[in-house]
Design a protein around this motif. Structure first.
Motif, PDB file in Angstrom:
ATOM      1  N   SER A   1     -61.118 -35.345 -50.662  1.00 47.22           N
ATOM      2  CA  SER A   1     -60.334 -36.262 -51.486  1.00 47.22           C
ATOM      3  C   SER A   1     -60.497 -37.662 -50.917  1.00 47.22           C
ATOM      4  O   SER A   1     -61.191 -37.863 -49.912  1.00 47.22           O
ATOM      5  N   VAL A   2     -59.873 -38.626 -51.544  1.00 50.08           N
ATOM      6  CA  VAL A   2     -59.954 -40.001 -51.055  1.00 50.08           C
ATOM      7  C   VAL A   2     -59.405 -40.059 -49.629  1.00 50.08           C
ATOM      8  O   VAL A   2     -58.289 -39.627 -49.367  1.00 50.08           O
ATOM      9  N   GLY A   3     -60.192 -40.573 -48.712  1.00 42.03           N
ATOM     10  CA  GLY A   3     -59.791 -40.651 -47.308  1.00 42.03           C
ATOM     11  C   GLY A   3     -60.041 -39.397 -46.515  1.00 42.03           C
ATOM     12  O   GLY A   3     -59.795 -39.362 -45.311  1.00 42.03           O
ATOM     13  N   HIS A   4     -60.547 -38.357 -47.174  1.00 44.43           N
ATOM     14  CA  HIS A   4     -60.786 -37.083 -46.485  1.00 44.43           C
ATOM     15  C   HIS A   4     -62.140 -36.496 -46.890  1.00 44.43           C
ATOM     16  O   HIS A   4     -62.210 -35.520 -47.637  1.00 44.43           O
ATOM     17  N   PRO A   5     -63.232 -37.077 -46.374  1.00 44.70           N
ATOM     18  CA  PRO A   5     -64.556 -36.501 -46.612  1.00 44.70           C
ATOM     19  C   PRO A   5     -64.720 -35.196 -45.836  1.00 44.70           C
ATOM     20  O   PRO A   5     -63.843 -34.800 -45.063  1.00 44.70           O
ATOM     21  N   PHE A   6     -65.853 -34.564 -46.025  1.00 41.56           N
ATOM     22  CA  PHE A   6     -66.168 -33.323 -45.323  1.00 41.56           C
ATOM     23  C   PHE A   6     -67.266 -33.614 -44.309  1.00 41.56           C
ATOM     24  O   PHE A   6     -68.362 -34.034 -44.658  1.00 41.56           O
ATOM     25  N   TYR A   7     -66.935 -33.415 -43.016  1.00 45.23           N
ATOM     26  CA  TYR A   7     -67.888 -33.559 -41.930  1.00 45.23           C
ATOM     27  C   TYR A   7     -68.136 -32.191 -41.306  1.00 45.23           C
ATOM     28  O   TYR A   7     -67.225 -31.377 -41.203  1.00 45.23           O
ATOM     29  N   LEU A   8     -69.363 -31.958 -40.866  1.00 43.32           N
ATOM     30  CA  LEU A   8     -69.698 -30.747 -40.124  1.00 43.32           C
ATOM     31  C   LEU A   8     -70.480 -31.189 -38.895  1.00 43.32           C
ATOM     32  O   LEU A   8     -71.613 -31.659 -39.007  1.00 43.32           O
ATOM     33  N   GLY A   9     -69.858 -31.054 -37.734  1.00 45.16           N
ATOM     34  CA  GLY A   9     -70.478 -31.581 -36.529  1.00 45.16           C
ATOM     35  C   GLY A   9     -70.626 -33.089 -36.644  1.00 45.16           C
ATOM     36  O   GLY A   9     -69.662 -33.801 -36.910  1.00 45.16           O
ATOM     37  N   THR A  10     -71.853 -33.573 -36.507  1.00 44.84           N
ATOM     38  CA  THR A  10     -72.110 -35.006 -36.613  1.00 44.84           C
ATOM     39  C   THR A  10     -72.730 -35.373 -37.962  1.00 44.84           C
ATOM     40  O   THR A  10     -73.314 -36.449 -38.116  1.00 44.84           O
ATOM     41  N   MET A  11     -72.581 -34.477 -38.934  1.00 44.22           N
ATOM     42  CA  MET A  11     -73.134 -34.735 -40.265  1.00 44.22           C
ATOM     43  C   MET A  11     -72.039 -34.993 -41.291  1.00 44.22           C
ATOM     44  O   MET A  11     -71.031 -34.286 -41.332  1.00 44.22           O
ATOM     45  N   LEU A  12     -72.245 -36.015 -42.103  1.00 40.68           N
ATOM     46  CA  LEU A  12     -71.370 -36.287 -43.236  1.00 40.68           C
ATOM     47  C   LEU A  12     -71.905 -35.488 -44.420  1.00 40.68           C
ATOM     48  O   LEU A  12     -73.016 -35.730 -44.893  1.00 40.68           O
ATOM     49  N   ILE A  13     -71.098 -34.531 -44.899  1.00 42.89           N
ATOM     50  CA  ILE A  13     -71.564 -33.624 -45.952  1.00 42.89           C
ATOM     51  C   ILE A  13     -71.237 -34.150 -47.349  1.00 42.89           C
ATOM     52  O   ILE A  13     -72.091 -34.205 -48.220  1.00 42.89           O
ATOM     53  N   LYS A  14     -69.979 -34.537 -47.564  1.00 41.11           N
ATOM     54  CA  LYS A  14     -69.577 -34.911 -48.916  1.00 41.11           C
ATOM     55  C   LYS A  14     -68.425 -35.902 -48.904  1.00 41.11           C
ATOM     56  O   LYS A  14     -67.472 -35.757 -48.137  1.00 41.11           O
ATOM     57  N   VAL A  15     -68.544 -36.896 -49.785  1.00 41.94           N
ATOM     58  CA  VAL A  15     -67.505 -37.914 -49.975  1.00 41.94           C
ATOM     59  C   VAL A  15     -66.957 -37.769 -51.389  1.00 41.94           C
ATOM     60  O   VAL A  15     -67.701 -37.465 -52.333  1.00 41.94           O
ATOM     61  N   SER A  16     -65.672 -37.983 -51.552  1.00 42.64           N
ATOM     62  CA  SER A  16     -65.041 -37.852 -52.856  1.00 42.64           C
ATOM     63  C   SER A  16     -65.652 -38.817 -53.875  1.00 42.64           C
ATOM     64  O   SER A  16     -65.934 -39.977 -53.560  1.00 42.64           O
ATOM     65  N   ASP A  17     -65.808 -38.336 -55.106  1.00 40.82           N
ATOM     66  CA  ASP A  17     -66.294 -39.194 -56.183  1.00 40.82           C
ATOM     67  C   ASP A  17     -65.303 -40.303 -56.501  1.00 40.82           C
ATOM     68  O   ASP A  17     -65.654 -41.303 -57.142  1.00 40.82           O
ATOM     69  N   ASP A  18     -64.052 -40.139 -56.044  1.00 40.98           N
ATOM     70  CA  ASP A  18     -63.019 -41.136 -56.314  1.00 40.98           C
ATOM     71  C   ASP A  18     -62.887 -42.179 -55.205  1.00 40.98           C
ATOM     72  O   ASP A  18     -62.091 -43.108 -55.321  1.00 40.98           O
ATOM     73  N   GLU A  19     -63.665 -41.995 -54.119  1.00 39.36           N
ATOM     74  CA  GLU A  19     -63.645 -42.995 -53.046  1.00 39.36           C
ATOM     75  C   GLU A  19     -64.131 -44.322 -53.615  1.00 39.36           C
ATOM     76  O   GLU A  19     -65.051 -44.362 -54.429  1.00 39.36           O
ATOM     77  N   SER A  20     -63.514 -45.441 -53.204  1.00 39.24           N
ATOM     78  CA  SER A  20     -63.861 -46.729 -53.803  1.00 39.24           C
ATOM     79  C   SER A  20     -63.903 -47.835 -52.751  1.00 39.24           C
ATOM     80  O   SER A  20     -63.581 -47.612 -51.583  1.00 39.24           O
ATOM     81  N   GLY A  21     -64.317 -49.014 -53.194  1.00 37.52           N
ATOM     82  CA  GLY A  21     -64.341 -50.172 -52.307  1.00 37.52           C
ATOM     83  C   GLY A  21     -65.442 -50.072 -51.275  1.00 37.52           C
ATOM     84  O   GLY A  21     -66.587 -49.760 -51.571  1.00 37.52           O
ATOM     85  N   THR A  22     -65.075 -50.338 -50.025  1.00 37.32           N
ATOM     86  CA  THR A  22     -66.013 -50.263 -48.908  1.00 37.32           C
ATOM     87  C   THR A  22     -65.767 -48.984 -48.127  1.00 37.32           C
ATOM     88  O   THR A  22     -64.645 -48.678 -47.782  1.00 37.32           O
ATOM     89  N   PHE A  23     -66.829 -48.253 -47.847  1.00 41.17           N
ATOM     90  CA  PHE A  23     -66.711 -47.019 -47.070  1.00 41.17           C
ATOM     91  C   PHE A  23     -67.474 -47.180 -45.774  1.00 41.17           C
ATOM     92  O   PHE A  23     -68.681 -47.419 -45.776  1.00 41.17           O
ATOM     93  N   GLU A  24     -66.757 -47.054 -44.643  1.00 45.29           N
ATOM     94  CA  GLU A  24     -67.410 -47.125 -43.340  1.00 45.29           C
ATOM     95  C   GLU A  24     -67.618 -45.725 -42.797  1.00 45.29           C
ATOM     96  O   GLU A  24     -66.674 -44.961 -42.608  1.00 45.29           O
ATOM     97  N   ILE A  25     -68.852 -45.369 -42.535  1.00 42.04           N
ATOM     98  CA  ILE A  25     -69.170 -44.074 -41.956  1.00 42.04           C
ATOM     99  C   ILE A  25     -68.820 -44.111 -40.474  1.00 42.04           C
ATOM    100  O   ILE A  25     -69.223 -45.032 -39.760  1.00 42.04           O
ATOM    101  N   PRO A  26     -68.057 -43.140 -39.969  1.00 44.98           N
ATOM    102  CA  PRO A  26     -67.645 -43.143 -38.560  1.00 44.98           C
ATOM    103  C   PRO A  26     -68.823 -43.158 -37.598  1.00 44.98           C
ATOM    104  O   PRO A  26     -69.915 -42.673 -37.912  1.00 44.98           O
TER     105      PRO A  26
END
Length: 223
Positions: free
Chosen positions: A99-124
């Motif tokens: 959901s917005v603010g809660h992507p799915f990470y597995l280990g050090t990989m970013l798997i999925k970001v919400s389609d409703d995420e908006s604005g600027t997204f900073e990858i950790p």
């Protein structure tokens, strides 16, 4: 015994008797649809995850698709995961919780970001790889900030992000060009933006004069 390095396509598909899987530290590949529609599978873990280093590098497309109960996946120390295919975890509790603010990470990989995420997204900063289709078809994100530790961007990762105005990269242009890019990673990216998507190179530092529209501190981790 024999060191298992891979699990073949559809090897355990539709097996409702499987509840948990312990993968050996020698395993490198889980192929497409390997555990497809294993309804009762809830846990996948490497042997002794607090002590061992997993060698798993690749999870194929639809590998755990429709594993409705899956909510725990442990890779062990120093995860080596580099590739996660399309819909590998679709219809699992992982992707259902995105959901917005809660992507799915597995280990050090970013798997999925919400389609409703908006604005600027900073990858950790802990992220080293971006999975296939991770941001695909998100029409709301205008800028993505990428840490210099990222070494791989998967297939169609930013495809159809028609309104993506800029990529803000914390490394140099040389480091950016050394990243392993999957096929179609930028397909139709910025197609509705005048001039298309631009890339800014910050060389490790945030500079408000050169990073218009970038808001620092937006790091999201799935709890």
């Amino acid at each position: 015994g024999i060191d298992v390095t891979g699990i073949r396509s559809s090897a355990f598909a539709y097996n409702d008797d499987i509840i948990s899987v312990t993968i050996p530290t020698t395993l490198k590949v889980i192929e497409n649809s390997a555990f497809y529609d294993c309804d009762n599978l809830n846990t996948v873990t490497v042997q002794n995850p607090s002590e061992n280093i997993s060698t798993l590098e690749e999870i194929g497309a639809s590998a755990f698709y429709s594993c409705d109960s899956l909510d725990k996946f442990e890779l062990g120390l120093e995860p080596k995961l580099k590739t996660v295919g399309e819909e590998a975890f679709s219809s699992t509790k992982f992707t259902e919780s995105v959901s917005v603010g809660h992507p799915f990470y597995l280990g050090t990989m970013l798997i999925k970001v919400s389609d409703d995420e908006s604005g600027t997204f900073e990858i950790p900063s802990f992220v080293t790889h971006i999975a296939d289709y991770a941001f695909s078809s998100n029409g709301n994100i205008k800028a993505i900030a990428i840490p210099s530790d990222v070494t791989g961007i998967g297939k169609y990762a930013f495809s159809n992000m028609c309104y993506l105005r800029e990529i803000i990269y914390f490394g140099t242009q040389e480091e950016w060009e050394a990243i392993r890019f999957g096929d179609g990673w930028d397909n139709s990216m910025g197609s509705w933006v005048t001039g298309g998507t631009t890339t800014r190179f910050l060389n490790g530092e945030y500079d408000p004069e050169t990073a218009d529209g970038y808001t620092p501190g937006l790091s999201f981790i799935l709890n």
